[in-house]
Scaffold this motif. Structure first.
Motif, PDB file in Angstrom:
ATOM      1  N   LYS A   1     -23.814 -24.669 -50.016  1.00 53.77           N
ATOM      2  CA  LYS A   1     -24.503 -24.137 -51.200  1.00 53.77           C
ATOM      3  C   LYS A   1     -25.897 -23.672 -50.779  1.00 53.77           C
ATOM      4  CE  LYS A   1     -25.300 -25.217 -56.079  1.00 53.77           C
ATOM      5  NZ  LYS A   1     -25.202 -26.267 -57.130  1.00 53.77           N
ATOM      6  N   MET A   2     -26.275 -22.481 -51.210  1.00 52.52           N
ATOM      7  CA  MET A   2     -27.576 -21.914 -50.812  1.00 52.52           C
ATOM      8  C   MET A   2     -28.250 -21.279 -52.021  1.00 52.52           C
ATOM      9  SD  MET A   2     -26.383 -19.650 -47.523  1.00 52.52           S
ATOM     10  CE  MET A   2     -27.999 -19.539 -46.775  1.00 52.52           C
ATOM     11  N   ASP A   3     -29.568 -21.065 -51.909  1.00 55.16           N
ATOM     12  CA  ASP A   3     -30.182 -20.172 -52.891  1.00 55.16           C
ATOM     13  C   ASP A   3     -30.179 -18.756 -52.311  1.00 55.16           C
ATOM     14  OD1 ASP A   3     -32.408 -19.768 -51.253  1.00 55.16           O
ATOM     15  OD2 ASP A   3     -33.661 -21.222 -52.308  1.00 55.16           O
ATOM     16  N   ILE A   4     -30.472 -17.764 -53.141  1.00 59.06           N
ATOM     17  CA  ILE A   4     -30.302 -16.390 -52.641  1.00 59.06           C
ATOM     18  C   ILE A   4     -31.443 -15.954 -51.708  1.00 59.06           C
ATOM     19  CG2 ILE A   4     -28.782 -15.599 -54.491  1.00 59.06           C
ATOM     20  CD1 ILE A   4     -31.173 -14.114 -55.672  1.00 59.06           C
ATOM     21  N   ASN A   5     -32.373 -16.891 -51.427  1.00 57.37           N
ATOM     22  CA  ASN A   5     -33.363 -16.618 -50.386  1.00 57.37           C
ATOM     23  C   ASN A   5     -32.933 -17.169 -49.033  1.00 57.37           C
ATOM     24  OD1 ASN A   5     -35.290 -15.314 -52.090  1.00 57.37           O
ATOM     25  ND2 ASN A   5     -35.724 -17.332 -52.980  1.00 57.37           N
ATOM     26  N   GLY A   6     -31.772 -17.840 -49.020  1.00 58.70           N
ATOM     27  CA  GLY A   6     -31.225 -18.313 -47.747  1.00 58.70           C
ATOM     28  C   GLY A   6     -31.445 -19.781 -47.458  1.00 58.70           C
ATOM     29  N   LYS A   7     -32.024 -20.513 -48.412  1.00 56.01           N
ATOM     30  CA  LYS A   7     -32.272 -21.947 -48.194  1.00 56.01           C
ATOM     31  C   LYS A   7     -31.003 -22.737 -48.495  1.00 56.01           C
ATOM     32  CE  LYS A   7     -35.169 -25.753 -49.766  1.00 56.01           C
ATOM     33  NZ  LYS A   7     -36.016 -26.220 -50.881  1.00 56.01           N
ATOM     34  N   VAL A   8     -30.586 -23.604 -47.562  1.00 57.30           N
ATOM     35  CA  VAL A   8     -29.392 -24.432 -47.778  1.00 57.30           C
ATOM     36  C   VAL A   8     -29.741 -25.565 -48.744  1.00 57.30           C
ATOM     37  CG1 VAL A   8     -27.737 -25.985 -46.690  1.00 57.30           C
ATOM     38  CG2 VAL A   8     -28.425 -23.882 -45.515  1.00 57.30           C
TER      39      VAL A   8
ATOM     40  N   PRO B   1     -28.158  -6.139 -43.379  1.00 55.45           N
ATOM     41  CA  PRO B   1     -28.495  -5.964 -44.795  1.00 55.45           C
ATOM     42  C   PRO B   1     -29.189  -4.641 -45.084  1.00 55.45           C
ATOM     43  CG  PRO B   1     -29.557  -7.943 -43.865  1.00 55.45           C
ATOM     44  CD  PRO B   1     -28.604  -7.432 -42.848  1.00 55.45           C
ATOM     45  N   ASP B   2     -30.042  -4.200 -44.170  1.00 57.88           N
ATOM     46  CA  ASP B   2     -30.723  -2.912 -44.384  1.00 57.88           C
ATOM     47  C   ASP B   2     -29.727  -1.757 -44.403  1.00 57.88           C
ATOM     48  OD1 ASP B   2     -33.136  -4.177 -44.480  1.00 57.88           O
ATOM     49  OD2 ASP B   2     -33.752  -3.656 -42.443  1.00 57.88           O
ATOM     50  N   SER B   3     -28.664  -1.869 -43.598  1.00 58.61           N
ATOM     51  CA  SER B   3     -27.705  -0.754 -43.503  1.00 58.61           C
ATOM     52  C   SER B   3     -26.842  -0.627 -44.758  1.00 58.61           C
ATOM     53  CB  SER B   3     -26.812  -0.929 -42.273  1.00 58.61           C
ATOM     54  OG  SER B   3     -25.849  -1.945 -42.476  1.00 58.61           O
ATOM     55  N   ILE B   4     -26.611  -1.757 -45.448  1.00 61.88           N
ATOM     56  CA  ILE B   4     -25.711  -1.691 -46.613  1.00 61.88           C
ATOM     57  C   ILE B   4     -26.474  -1.532 -47.935  1.00 61.88           C
ATOM     58  CG2 ILE B   4     -23.821  -2.927 -45.506  1.00 61.88           C
ATOM     59  CD1 ILE B   4     -25.491  -5.023 -47.883  1.00 61.88           C
ATOM     60  N   ALA B   5     -27.764  -1.846 -47.918  1.00 63.69           N
ATOM     61  CA  ALA B   5     -28.561  -1.846 -49.157  1.00 63.69           C
ATOM     62  C   ALA B   5     -28.466  -0.543 -49.959  1.00 63.69           C
ATOM     63  CB  ALA B   5     -30.024  -2.176 -48.837  1.00 63.69           C
ATOM     64  N   PRO B   6     -28.464   0.638 -49.286  1.00 69.47           N
ATOM     65  CA  PRO B   6     -28.447   1.883 -50.082  1.00 69.47           C
ATOM     66  C   PRO B   6     -27.196   2.063 -50.940  1.00 69.47           C
ATOM     67  CG  PRO B   6     -29.041   2.333 -47.789  1.00 69.47           C
ATOM     68  CD  PRO B   6     -28.570   0.913 -47.851  1.00 69.47           C
TER      69      PRO B   6
ATOM     70  N   ARG C   1     -28.386 -10.023 -49.490  1.00 69.92           N
ATOM     71  CA  ARG C   1     -29.011  -8.733 -49.795  1.00 69.92           C
ATOM     72  C   ARG C   1     -28.280  -8.035 -50.949  1.00 69.92           C
ATOM     73  NH1 ARG C   1     -32.454  -5.547 -46.776  1.00 69.92           N
ATOM     74  NH2 ARG C   1     -33.135  -3.791 -48.041  1.00 69.92           N
ATOM     75  N   VAL C   2     -26.948  -8.175 -50.961  1.00 70.89           N
ATOM     76  CA  VAL C   2     -26.179  -7.574 -52.056  1.00 70.89           C
ATOM     77  C   VAL C   2     -26.618  -8.195 -53.385  1.00 70.89           C
ATOM     78  CG1 VAL C   2     -23.889  -7.316 -53.089  1.00 70.89           C
ATOM     79  CG2 VAL C   2     -24.171  -7.013 -50.618  1.00 70.89           C
ATOM     80  N   TYR C   3     -26.735  -9.528 -53.421  1.00 63.98           N
ATOM     81  CA  TYR C   3     -27.143 -10.193 -54.669  1.00 63.98           C
ATOM     82  C   TYR C   3     -28.542  -9.762 -55.105  1.00 63.98           C
ATOM     83  CZ  TYR C   3     -23.125 -13.258 -53.864  1.00 63.98           C
ATOM     84  OH  TYR C   3     -21.860 -13.745 -53.665  1.00 63.98           O
ATOM     85  N   LYS C   4     -29.428  -9.579 -54.127  1.00 58.16           N
ATOM     86  CA  LYS C   4     -30.799  -9.189 -54.482  1.00 58.16           C
ATOM     87  C   LYS C   4     -30.871  -7.748 -54.982  1.00 58.16           C
ATOM     88  CE  LYS C   4     -33.752 -12.425 -52.235  1.00 58.16           C
ATOM     89  NZ  LYS C   4     -34.928 -12.662 -51.391  1.00 58.16           N
ATOM     90  N   GLU C   5     -30.077  -6.883 -54.338  1.00 62.33           N
ATOM     91  CA  GLU C   5     -30.106  -5.469 -54.717  1.00 62.33           C
ATOM     92  C   GLU C   5     -29.438  -5.230 -56.069  1.00 62.33           C
ATOM     93  OE1 GLU C   5     -31.427  -2.813 -53.134  1.00 62.33           O
ATOM     94  OE2 GLU C   5     -32.208  -3.968 -51.436  1.00 62.33           O
ATOM     95  N   ASN C   6     -28.393  -6.010 -56.342  1.00 62.53           N
ATOM     96  CA  ASN C   6     -27.631  -5.792 -57.579  1.00 62.53           C
ATOM     97  C   ASN C   6     -27.336  -7.140 -58.256  1.00 62.53           C
ATOM     98  OD1 ASN C   6     -25.854  -5.165 -59.606  1.00 62.53           O
ATOM     99  ND2 ASN C   6     -24.609  -3.767 -58.365  1.00 62.53           N
TER     100      ASN C   6
END
Ligand SMILES: [Zn+2]
Length: 318
Positions: free
Chosen positions: A66-73, A147-152, A89-94
């Motif tokens: 289980k993690m938060d969306i900033n990557g902390k376990v 993450p940078d490559s898929i963000a757009p 990154r997907v969760y943050k972008e959308n």
């Protein structure tokens, strides 16, 4: 749990679903060894995800993280996959996305390696459910380049191919995300068969695509891109099978061949000069085929066609 009008899976439901999807992913051959990863939201800022170094077909609940969306376990003894960065990154972008799946399905990954996006308007379900699937530029796995490559593409598409790597999908729930992964592989396989084995694709016309986009809109699918379409309708006529073709010299009922190109046995009806095709797969025009093909020859021709298609499929897969 419902937060600000958005319903989320419970911890128990999310973990159970991740194990279920992991088994399906493995059984379908979308992953080899310890490949692939899955995540699912259980709140606006929390997810459950898969561990590194474990086959997705043999996971147990105690392996999940289980993690938060900033990557902390937040919970779990195992380490999450380094590829979870692209999920986060997907969760943050959308923020509407509730789940993300990633795997290396054979055909879709082959398109990703070739740098060919899945964007031909050939399959009605693909136009409605997926739209077009672009290839994101190459990025080293596990780095922030991914993450940078898929963000757009996260807000405009329903999934993406990762160059020389695999496929990534997202959805409003974990099943939609996984079904999109399945659909990408199915769509890629259809494109391979029609484009590279059968060697012919009748594109949907722009008018036909627009009608499918209307249906997509009514289904509540707001992203997906629009694959290129044909200005003309190429599929507006019935296609009569070779077995139904009545030789022109025979009397009696039966459909008359119109606009259908028949494949005939090699040697019996040599390809007309200048047609650019070989004797083995020679194609005659409708009227020529009608005159040339007798009932017996048609039966044998069908066997030849089947044998030829099987040969090409084997060649394409080997
Ligand atoms: Zn991967």
């Amino acid at each position: 749990m419902t937060v600000q009008g958005v319903k989320y899976m419970s911890d128990f439901e999310a973990k159970k679903a991740i194990l279920d999807i992991g088994r399906r992913m493995y059984e379908k051959g979308f992953v080899a060894s310890n490949d692939g990863n899955i995540s699912c939201k259980v709140g606006p800022n929390t997810i459950w995800t898969t561990p590194t170094g474990v086959s997705k077909g043999f996971m147990t609940q105690d392996m999940l993280v289980k993690m938060d969306i900033n990557g902390k376990v937040l919970m779990g003894k195992w380490r999450p996959s380094s590829e979870v960065k692209m999920h986060l990154r997907v969760y943050k972008e959308n923020p509407d996305v509730q789940a993300v799946t990633h795997a290396h399905p054979l055909v879709a990954t082959s398109f990703a390696i070739a740098g060919i996006s899945l964007d031909a308007a050939v399959l009605t379900e693909a136009v409605m459910g997926l739209g077009s699937i672009p290839v994101a530029k190459y990025a080293t796995p596990g780095t922030d380049e991914v993450p940078d490559s898929i963000a757009p593409f996260v807000n405009t598409h329903n999934g993406v191919l990762l160059a020389n790597h695999g496929a990534l999908t997202w959805g409003k729930d974990i099943y939609q995300a996984f079904y999109r992964l399945e659909s990408i592989e199915y769509y890629a396989t259809i494109l391979m068969y029609t484009g590279n084995i059968i060697g012919r694709q009748n594109l949907l016309s722009c008018d036909q695509v627009n009608k499918l986009l209307d249906i997509r809109h009514k289904l509540g699918i707001t992203a997906g891109g629009i694959p290129p379409c044909s200005p003309e309708e190429t599929n507006a006529k019935d296609v009569v099978s070779a077995a139904d073709i009545r030789p022109a010299e025979q009397s009696g009922p039966g459909p008359v061949l119109k606009g259908v190109t028949s494949i005939v046995r090699p040697g019996e009806n040599p390809a007309p000069a200048g047609c650019g095709c070989s004797g083995t797969s020679g194609r005659l025009t409708a009227s020529e085929g009608q005159k040339a093909i007798g009932a017996e020859a048609l039966g044998k021709a069908k066997e030849e066609i089947i044998a030829e298609v099987v040969r090409r499929v084997i060649e394409g897969l080997s």
